[in-house]
Design an enzyme around this catalytic site. Structure first.
Site, mmCIF file in Angstrom:
data_model
loop_
_atom_site.group_PDB
_atom_site.id
_atom_site.type_symbol
_atom_site.label_atom_id
_atom_site.label_comp_id
_atom_site.label_asym_id
_atom_site.label_seq_id
_atom_site.Cartn_x
_atom_site.Cartn_y
_atom_site.Cartn_z
ATOM 1 N N GLY A 102 0.786 -1.221 -0.080
ATOM 2 C CA GLY A 102 -0.055 -0.060 -0.044
ATOM 3 C C GLY A 102 0.749 1.326 -0.073
ATOM 4 O O GLY A 102 0.456 2.224 -0.418
ATOM 5 N N GLU A 105 1.789 1.745 -3.333
ATOM 6 C CA GLU A 105 0.229 2.114 -4.378
ATOM 7 C C GLU A 105 0.072 3.719 -3.800
ATOM 8 O O GLU A 105 -0.315 4.310 -4.803
ATOM 9 C CB GLU A 105 -0.650 1.254 -3.895
ATOM 10 C CG GLU A 105 -0.607 -0.314 -4.317
ATOM 11 C CD GLU A 105 -1.738 -1.103 -3.793
ATOM 12 O OE1 GLU A 105 -1.718 -1.239 -2.553
ATOM 13 O OE2 GLU A 105 -2.366 -1.666 -4.610
ATOM 14 N N GLU A 125 2.614 -8.096 -1.486
ATOM 15 C CA GLU A 125 1.045 -8.608 -1.046
ATOM 16 C C GLU A 125 1.197 -10.296 -1.423
ATOM 17 O O GLU A 125 0.653 -10.777 -0.474
ATOM 18 C CB GLU A 125 0.238 -7.856 -1.887
ATOM 19 C CG GLU A 125 0.056 -6.335 -1.221
ATOM 20 C CD GLU A 125 0.747 -5.439 -1.714
ATOM 21 O OE1 GLU A 125 1.570 -5.569 -2.489
ATOM 22 O OE2 GLU A 125 0.352 -4.147 -1.563
HETATM 23 N N1 CAA Z 1 1.715 -3.830 9.307
HETATM 24 C C1 CAA Z 1 1.822 -3.962 10.499
HETATM 25 N N2 CAA Z 1 3.035 -3.981 11.066
HETATM 26 C C2 CAA Z 1 4.164 -4.143 10.508
HETATM 27 C C3 CAA Z 1 4.123 -4.151 9.113
HETATM 28 C C4 CAA Z 1 2.790 -3.748 8.497
HETATM 29 N N3 CAA Z 1 2.718 -3.865 7.167
HETATM 30 N N4 CAA Z 1 5.351 -4.284 8.464
HETATM 31 C C5 CAA Z 1 5.948 -4.405 9.516
HETATM 32 N N5 CAA Z 1 5.439 -4.534 10.571
HETATM 33 C C6 CAA Z 1 5.810 -4.514 12.115
HETATM 34 C C7 CAA Z 1 6.402 -5.936 12.225
HETATM 35 O O1 CAA Z 1 5.509 -6.998 12.594
HETATM 36 C C8 CAA Z 1 7.440 -5.565 13.446
HETATM 37 O O2 CAA Z 1 7.019 -5.689 14.730
HETATM 38 P P1 CAA Z 1 7.419 -6.045 15.936
HETATM 39 O O3 CAA Z 1 8.605 -5.368 16.253
HETATM 40 O O4 CAA Z 1 6.292 -5.943 16.931
HETATM 41 O O5 CAA Z 1 7.999 -7.694 15.865
HETATM 42 C C9 CAA Z 1 7.867 -3.946 13.145
HETATM 43 O O6 CAA Z 1 6.960 -3.658 12.174
HETATM 44 C C10 CAA Z 1 9.229 -4.039 12.346
HETATM 45 O O7 CAA Z 1 9.105 -4.885 11.239
HETATM 46 P P2 CAA Z 1 10.606 -5.802 11.008
HETATM 47 O O8 CAA Z 1 10.865 -6.433 12.021
HETATM 48 O O9 CAA Z 1 10.097 -6.585 9.852
HETATM 49 O O10 CAA Z 1 11.645 -4.776 10.486
HETATM 50 P P3 CAA Z 1 12.731 -4.674 9.230
HETATM 51 O O11 CAA Z 1 13.317 -3.281 9.377
HETATM 52 O O12 CAA Z 1 13.610 -5.999 9.203
HETATM 53 O O13 CAA Z 1 11.807 -4.603 8.160
HETATM 54 C C11 CAA Z 1 10.091 -4.216 6.473
HETATM 55 C C12 CAA Z 1 11.027 -3.639 7.645
HETATM 56 C C13 CAA Z 1 10.841 -4.253 5.406
HETATM 57 C C14 CAA Z 1 9.085 -3.116 6.437
HETATM 58 C C15 CAA Z 1 9.366 -5.375 6.583
HETATM 59 O O14 CAA Z 1 8.856 -5.462 7.995
HETATM 60 C C16 CAA Z 1 8.111 -5.907 5.968
HETATM 61 O O15 CAA Z 1 8.639 -6.475 4.673
HETATM 62 N N6 CAA Z 1 6.779 -5.599 6.110
HETATM 63 C C17 CAA Z 1 5.955 -6.014 5.525
HETATM 64 C C18 CAA Z 1 5.509 -5.061 4.207
HETATM 65 C C19 CAA Z 1 4.309 -5.794 3.623
HETATM 66 O O16 CAA Z 1 4.201 -6.968 3.528
HETATM 67 N N7 CAA Z 1 3.652 -4.870 3.089
HETATM 68 C C20 CAA Z 1 2.353 -4.928 2.283
HETATM 69 C C21 CAA Z 1 1.336 -5.050 3.311
HETATM 70 S S1 CAA Z 1 -0.107 -5.635 2.254
HETATM 71 C C22 CAA Z 1 -0.733 -4.331 1.533
HETATM 72 O O17 CAA Z 1 -0.231 -3.045 1.588
HETATM 73 C C23 CAA Z 1 -2.151 -4.475 1.134
HETATM 74 C C24 CAA Z 1 -2.786 -3.568 0.305
HETATM 75 O O18 CAA Z 1 -2.148 -3.254 -0.842
HETATM 76 C C25 CAA Z 1 -4.129 -3.157 0.421
#
Ligand code: CAA
Ligand code: NAI
Length: 696
Positions: A102, A105, A125
């Site tokens: 997002g 996006e 995603e």
């Molecule tokens: N939502 C909620 N919490 C999230 C999050 C998200 N999208 N992304 C990361 N967090 C949280 C993690 O769970 C973690 O929480 P804790 O400290 O409580 O464990 C904290 O943020 C830090 O994350 P990382 O330990 O993973 O930190 P990092 O620096 O190693 O990595 C990152 C950062 C690259 C952003 C990685 O967290 C990541 O890949 N996040 C997910 C990204 C993702 O999948 N985004 C797509 C979401 S779906 C979407 O967007 C749907 C749509 O289009 C409608």
């Protein structure tokens, strides 16, 4: 709590900051704040341009995954992004850290984009079992070529700023680390140039021929192996190519909803959070990681060479000891070829490779060279005698405070530690083959291992970009102990009537990359054979032992490396079923008076899963694994369990623990020694609870 979206005005530019630590996820408050801020700025005649950026270490990392599965809270992200795109004031997005899901996006919904050179971009995603459902599948193909959109959306990986600029995904790269200044500068320049709003949705989508698209679809389907998200991603991209924007958005929503309400997505979200939870272990609070710079590796065979490579890729200094010069040279050649492979795929710069081979890596035949090592990892033959001898010597040579680790697959780490005067410094670091590729690392904590040493094992795993899972000491730890249990159940199914080829087909259809017998052929049947011989002395007479694997090994058939195992490995024709194997199995059935019956694929999977879950419940019940989620992460990252099923414990909760317990009781009618229900499983069923309840 302060508002997560704040606007300040600078020279007629509305500067909108998103501040929702740790990763600026698009929570309801962010969505609402963002759209209100943009619309308020658009309505203000004193504002000439709008600039959006993220506070802290990153731009938006995506939707707030913690809101998934809960009732939706308006405004929805697609609406927010459409509203941002619709404003007539030129809008700039300034990107740093990672713009994901997002987040990307949102950026695509603004009119212009500038990024710091270190920024990365992706639509991950698909890794959560869904698709970019806020216009990502419709806007990205309007900017980048279809083949690239397919790769980004169905692959879920990230690209860097340079590539993003080449693709036109961003308009400019700025060096340095001041993202706010970069955004303001671009906004001012646009105002000076008299630039106007430039909505992505107004552009024509890129296209490819129907034939080319069908080819891409075929490749994506093949790779998906049961995961639905990549297929729906492709259908959405097709809609972008063939439908007007509005209709494409409607189609994207339908395809998104289909995935969002499917069990695959919660399973993958469970995997995402569990991969972060596994690092939360008691020793993270009570222990302090020791400084590790110099690493020793004992043994440079399959595992030692892979471990050395992994340590070198993590920037550590490595000395590898072998038994003689010839073996040392062979090990050095293996490490060098692994590293050359990393250079080839762009994981390692040539200059770094040269520096490693010219200094950071050396081999020896003298353990004396480990005197100043901070950590020594032993990867010699799987023999307690040899390992005890190695640890006795290391104890004499290594400096106080050095960590002594064993990569043993099964052996008792406490017995190994007892050979030293410092059992508090001894730990199991169980890597998986190939060690420089596989993400799993089991950190095996002995009875006397100190919290600092455990914390060091986890820190090392992180440094090597691996997922570390904490395991207690038992035969095979978490992963191999479970593997042995399901292998026994599968062998039982074979004796009852299934063929190894039926088993592999059923497992692959279930979502595994390879079935059990294919994997065994690949790994080498001699390893399991040696282990069975070791266990023979202590084998309970009540165990229904299947002998066909031993018979196959006795013929010198060790799998792929000898050309024959459960399969014939033909250079041209690949893996072929073998009548000789079927005859060996038929003979054993005849000897044991078993009449073969038809075994359905479903029964094979039911046995496989029941054995896995039952053993896992024992492992959790005994405290070997801290939580059910630790088992899930082990199986997902070390044993090819399909991620979209979330791991065995998540699977068990999904199908219902009562069904699993009933299956176990049914199978126990044939073999009540093997199929003894885990007390924890019985307890959870009696209390109407799930494994997930133990994760909290
Ligand atoms: N939502 C909620 N919490 C999230 C999050 C998200 N999208 N992304 C990361 N967090 C949280 C993690 O769970 C973690 O929480 P804790 O400290 O409580 O464990 C904290 O943020 C830090 O994350 P990382 O330990 O993973 O930190 P990092 O620096 O190693 O990595 C990152 C950062 C690259 C952003 C990685 O967290 C990541 O890949 N996040 C997910 C990204 C993702 O999948 N985004 C797509 C979401 S779906 C979407 O967007 C749907 C749509 O289009 C409608
Ligand atoms: P391997 O047989 O390929 O390598 C062992 C190496 O150790 C040989 O090169 C041998 O020369 C060397 N060696 C033996 N004794 C030595 C000594 N005293 N000093 C220095 N070097 C010595 O075996 P592999 O597969 O690498 O296994 C090593 C260990 O890793 C075993 O404990 C095994 O159980 C474990 N392991 C193996 C996995 C696999 O898939 N092969 C996976 C995970 C762990």
């Amino acid at each position: 709590m302060s508002e997560p979206v704040r606007t300040t005005v600078e020279d007629g530019i509305a500067v909108i900051e998103i501040d929702n630590p740790p990763v600026n996820a698009l929570s309801q408050a962010v969505r609402q704040g963002l759209v209100e801020a943009v619309q308020a700025a658009d309505a203000d005649p004193a504002i000439n341009a709008i600039m959006i950026y993220g506070a802290g270490r990153t731009f938006i990392a995506g939707a707030d995954i913690r809101e998934f599965g809960k009732p939706p809270l308006p405004p929805s992200l697609p609406d927010v992004i459409n509203d941002i795109e619709d404003v007539s004031t030129p809008t700039v997005c300034a990107l740093h850290g990672t713009a994901l899901g997002g987040g990307l996006e949102t950026a695509l919904g603004t009119h212009y984009r500038v990024a710091l050179a270190s920024a990365r971009f992706g639509l991950p995603e698909v890794n959560l079992g869904i698709l970019p459902g806020a216009g990502g599948t419709q806007r990205l193909p309007r900017i980048v070529p279809i083949a690239k959109a397919v790769k980004m959306i169905t692959g879920g990986g990230m690209i860097g700023a340079k590539e993003a600029l080449e693709l036109g995904l961003i308009d400019e790269i700025v060096e340095g680390d001041d993202v706010r200044a970069a955004g303001v500068a671009m906004a001012k320049r646009l105002v000076a140039e008299g630039a106007s709003a430039r909505p992505t949705s107004a552009r024509a989508a890129n296209t490819v021929s129907a034939e080319d698209f069908a080819q891409m679809m075929a490749m994506v389907s093949k790779k998906a192996r049961g995961l639905k998200a990549p297929i729906n991603c492709m259908k959405a991209i097709e809609a972008a190519m063939t439908l007007p924007f509005e209709e494409g958005m409607t189609r994207e929503r339908e395809l998104f909803t289909e995935l969002f309400t499917d069990p695959q997505s919660p399973a993958m979200i469970h995997a995402f959070f569990s991969e972060r939870e596994v690092a939360k272990i008691p020793e993270m609070k009570t222990g302090t990681p020791r400084d590790i710079r110099k690493v020793g590796v004992v043994g440079g065979g399959t595992m030692g060479a892979g471990i050395a490579t992994s340590a070198l890729l993590a920037g550590l200094d490595v000395t590898l000891a072998e038994r003689d010069t010839e073996a040392a040279e062979k090990a050095a050649a293996t490490v060098s070829s692994h590293l050359a492979g990393a250079v080839k795929v762009g994981k390692l710069a040539q200059a770094k490779y040269d520096a490693i081979m010219g200094g950071a890596f050396r081999t020896t035949t003298d353990y004396g060279d480990f005197a100043d090592a901070d950590l020594v990892i032993e990867a010699v033959f799987e023999s307690m005698e040899v390992k005890k001898d190695v640890f006795g010597q290391l104890d004499k040579i290594c400096k106080p405070g050095a960590i002594l680790a064993s990569n043993t697959s099964y052996l008792n780490v406490d017995d190994i530690a007892a050979m030293t005067s410092r059992p508090q410094d001894v730990i199991g670091l169980h890597f998986f083959s190939p060690a420089h590729m596989m993400r799993l690392l089991e950190v095996v904590v002995g009875a006397k291992t100190s919290p600092d040493v455990v914390a060091s094992g986890f820190a090392l795993g992180k440094r090597m970009k691996k997922i570390a899972v904490r395991s207690g000491v038992c035969d095979g730890f978490i992963g191999n102990r479970i593997l042995n249990a399901y292998a026994r159940a599968i062998n039982g199914a074979v004796l009852a009537g299934a063929s190894p080829y039926d088993v592999d087909r059923a497992m692959q259809e279930f979502g595994l990359a390879m079935g059990l017998f294919r994997v065994a052929d690949l790994a080498g049947l001699d390893i399991g054979w040696a282990n069975r011989k070791r266990m023979a002395e202590t084998r309970d007479p009540r165990e229904q032992y299947s002998e066909f694997a031993d018979r196959i090994c006795e013929l010198g058939r060790f799998g792929r490396k000898t050309g024959r195992g459960f399969y014939i490995h033909d250079k041209d024709k690949g893996e072929l079923p073998d009548d000789e194997v079927l005859a060996i199995i038929a003979n054993e059935r005849a000897d044991k008076g078993i009449a073969a019956r038809d075994i359905s694929d479903q029964e094979i999977i039911d046995r496989y899963m029941a054995a896995m879950i039952n053993e896992a419940a024992k492992i959790v019940g005994e405290g070997i694994a801290l939580r059910p989620l630790d088992v899930d992460i082990t199986l997902l990252n070390g044993y090819g369990f399909p991620r979209w099923r979330g791991g065995p414990m998540h699977y068990a909760d999904a199908v219902g623990l009562e069904k699993i317990l009933n299956d176990i009781k049914t199978f126990a009618e044939e073999d009540d020694y093997f199929w003894q229900p885990a007390p924890l499983l019985e307890q959870l069923v009696a209390e109407g609870k799930t494994f997930a309840s133990l994760n909290r």
